[in-house]
Design a protein around this motif. Structure first.
Motif, PDB file in Angstrom:
ATOM      1  N   ALA A 110     -49.985  13.688 -34.218  1.00  0.00           N
ATOM      2  CA  ALA A 110     -49.144  13.177 -33.163  1.00  0.00           C
ATOM      3  C   ALA A 110     -48.011  13.706 -32.725  1.00  0.00           C
ATOM      4  O   ALA A 110     -47.889  15.162 -33.090  1.00  0.00           O
ATOM      5  CB  ALA A 110     -47.780  11.886 -34.695  1.00  0.00           C
ATOM      6  N   VAL A 111     -47.178  13.245 -31.702  1.00  0.00           N
ATOM      7  CA  VAL A 111     -46.116  13.952 -30.991  1.00  0.00           C
ATOM      8  C   VAL A 111     -45.438  12.772 -31.023  1.00  0.00           C
ATOM      9  O   VAL A 111     -45.573  11.345 -30.236  1.00  0.00           O
ATOM     10  CB  VAL A 111     -47.157  14.312 -29.434  1.00  0.00           C
ATOM     11  N   VAL A 112     -44.145  13.208 -30.931  1.00  0.00           N
ATOM     12  CA  VAL A 112     -43.146  13.017 -30.999  1.00  0.00           C
ATOM     13  C   VAL A 112     -42.261  13.174 -29.825  1.00  0.00           C
ATOM     14  O   VAL A 112     -41.927  14.309 -29.712  1.00  0.00           O
ATOM     15  CB  VAL A 112     -42.485  12.714 -32.268  1.00  0.00           C
ATOM     16  N   ALA A 113     -41.428  12.202 -29.241  1.00  0.00           N
ATOM     17  CA  ALA A 113     -40.728  12.545 -27.755  1.00  0.00           C
ATOM     18  C   ALA A 113     -39.352  11.802 -28.032  1.00  0.00           C
ATOM     19  O   ALA A 113     -39.352  10.542 -28.796  1.00  0.00           O
ATOM     20  CB  ALA A 113     -41.629  12.406 -27.150  1.00  0.00           C
ATOM     21  N   ARG A 114     -38.615  12.384 -27.978  1.00  0.00           N
ATOM     22  CA  ARG A 114     -36.602  11.489 -27.542  1.00  0.00           C
ATOM     23  C   ARG A 114     -36.801  11.322 -25.700  1.00  0.00           C
ATOM     24  O   ARG A 114     -37.025  11.770 -25.027  1.00  0.00           O
ATOM     25  CB  ARG A 114     -35.877  12.299 -27.744  1.00  0.00           C
ATOM     26  N   ARG A 115     -36.293  10.042 -25.875  1.00  0.00           N
ATOM     27  CA  ARG A 115     -36.296   9.471 -24.156  1.00  0.00           C
ATOM     28  C   ARG A 115     -35.157  10.519 -24.052  1.00  0.00           C
ATOM     29  O   ARG A 115     -33.536  10.875 -24.390  1.00  0.00           O
ATOM     30  CB  ARG A 115     -35.219   8.354 -24.578  1.00  0.00           C
ATOM     31  N   LYS A 116     -35.033  11.167 -22.764  1.00  0.00           N
ATOM     32  CA  LYS A 116     -33.850  12.176 -22.385  1.00  0.00           C
ATOM     33  C   LYS A 116     -32.829  11.246 -21.802  1.00  0.00           C
ATOM     34  O   LYS A 116     -32.780  10.246 -21.166  1.00  0.00           O
ATOM     35  CB  LYS A 116     -35.268  12.177 -20.958  1.00  0.00           C
ATOM     36  N   ILE A 117     -31.990  11.861 -22.268  1.00  0.00           N
ATOM     37  CA  ILE A 117     -30.947  11.960 -21.701  1.00  0.00           C
ATOM     38  C   ILE A 117     -30.298  12.247 -20.046  1.00  0.00           C
ATOM     39  O   ILE A 117     -30.025  13.310 -20.254  1.00  0.00           O
ATOM     40  CB  ILE A 117     -29.399  11.845 -22.553  1.00  0.00           C
TER      41      ILE A 117
END
Length: 299
Positions: free
Chosen positions: A288-295
């Motif tokens: 799995a690869v987890v990514a955060r929405r860019k701010i």
């Protein structure tokens, strides 16, 4: 007779005030007409005229005018209250604005028209991942073995979990794709096991039908599907953080299992996407690869 007339007039006033609605004028007028006809009967009128003097008639007329004034006052005040109350529910002469329907992103219109299960598009620059994303809220495995045109295919199609929300996205949207040897779907995802690969592909583009999004990778890791009785944290069961404690539990899990530090520090309220595919490192293995929405900061 003065007492009788006063009583009748008083009764008319009370009844009219109690019935002070938009039709009270008509009710008052009707009652007064009845009184008029009652008094204008010849025999009754002669008896009354014999018993009362001119001054008495004047007093009765004055009382009648006072009662009419009272009736009008109460009716007018009630009508103003009604107007104010109705004004809360409607705007006279003005149409209440409605929420403008969301417009599908231009580049996704063609795909949506071909297949209404289309929910977005995922892309990682300079990699084979560049695919439509599907959503079937009533069948979580529909696109496991079907292509975009809903034909049987071992490649399947990339799709989001049925628990996902569309109009108000979850804290974490899980996106599934097969680990294909020909690198299609999520066949290239496991390359993120190497930090050198991550260094060249640090962001993921995930656009929904109505919104564009760029996500910065928090971590890549190996995992496995656990037994239902296992109380360990299951990343594939995390969709919504209802409080900071649940949010931190997810973030701390990712940090504890990720293969390398990306330097991204999520904050409470951030939104994530988790790209998940099969892995053969163990039975029921996952990568799995987890990514955060860019701010984006507004200067």
């Amino acid at each position: 007779s003065l007492y009788i007339l006063s009583s009748i007039i008083y009764d008319i006033s009370v009844v009219s005030i109690k019935l002070s609605t938009s039709n009270s004028h008509f009710i008052t007028l009707f009652l007064l007409i009845l009184l008029y006809f009652a008094l204008s009967r010849r025999n009754s009128l002669e008896k009354i005229l014999k018993k009362v003097k001119f001054k008495t008639i004047i007093i009765v007329v004055i009382l009648l005018l006072i009662c009419i004034g009272i009736i009008y006052f109460y009716t007018h005040e009630n009508n103003k209250k009604d107007d104010k109350t109705n004004g809360k529910d409607k705007v006279v002469g003005t149409q209440i604005p409605t929420e403008k329907p969301k417009e599908i992103l231009p580049e996704l219109v063609e795909y949506y028209e071909k297949n209404k299960d289309t929910i977005g598009w995922i892309k990682i620059e300079d990699t084979p991942i560049d695919n439509p994303v599907m959503f079937t809220p009533n069948d979580n495995e529909y696109y496991l073995d079907k292509d975009f045109d809903k034909k049987e295919s071992i490649h399947g199609t990339i799709y989001i979990d049925m628990v996902s929300k569309i109009n108000t996205p979850n804290t974490n949207t899980i996106i599934y794709g097969h680990n294909m040897k020909d690198q299609t779907m999520f066949g290239s995802l496991k390359k993120y096991k190497d930090k050198s690969y991550y260094d060249k592909h640090t962001e993921i583009i995930y656009n929904t039908l109505y919104d564009r999004g760029v996500y910065e990778i928090v971590g890549a890791f190996y995992a496995k599907v656990l037994l239902k009785t296992d109380t360990s944290f299951k990343y594939y069961k995390f969709f919504e953080a209802t409080n900071k404690e649940e949010f931190d539990e997810f973030v701390n899990y990712v940090k504890s299992v990720r293969l390398y530090d990306t330097g991204i520090e999520p904050e409470y309220g951030d939104q994530f996407i988790t790209l998940s595919t099969c892995s053969s490192h163990v039975d029921n293995g996952r990568f799995a690869v987890v990514a955060r929405r860019k701010i984006y900061e507004i200067e």
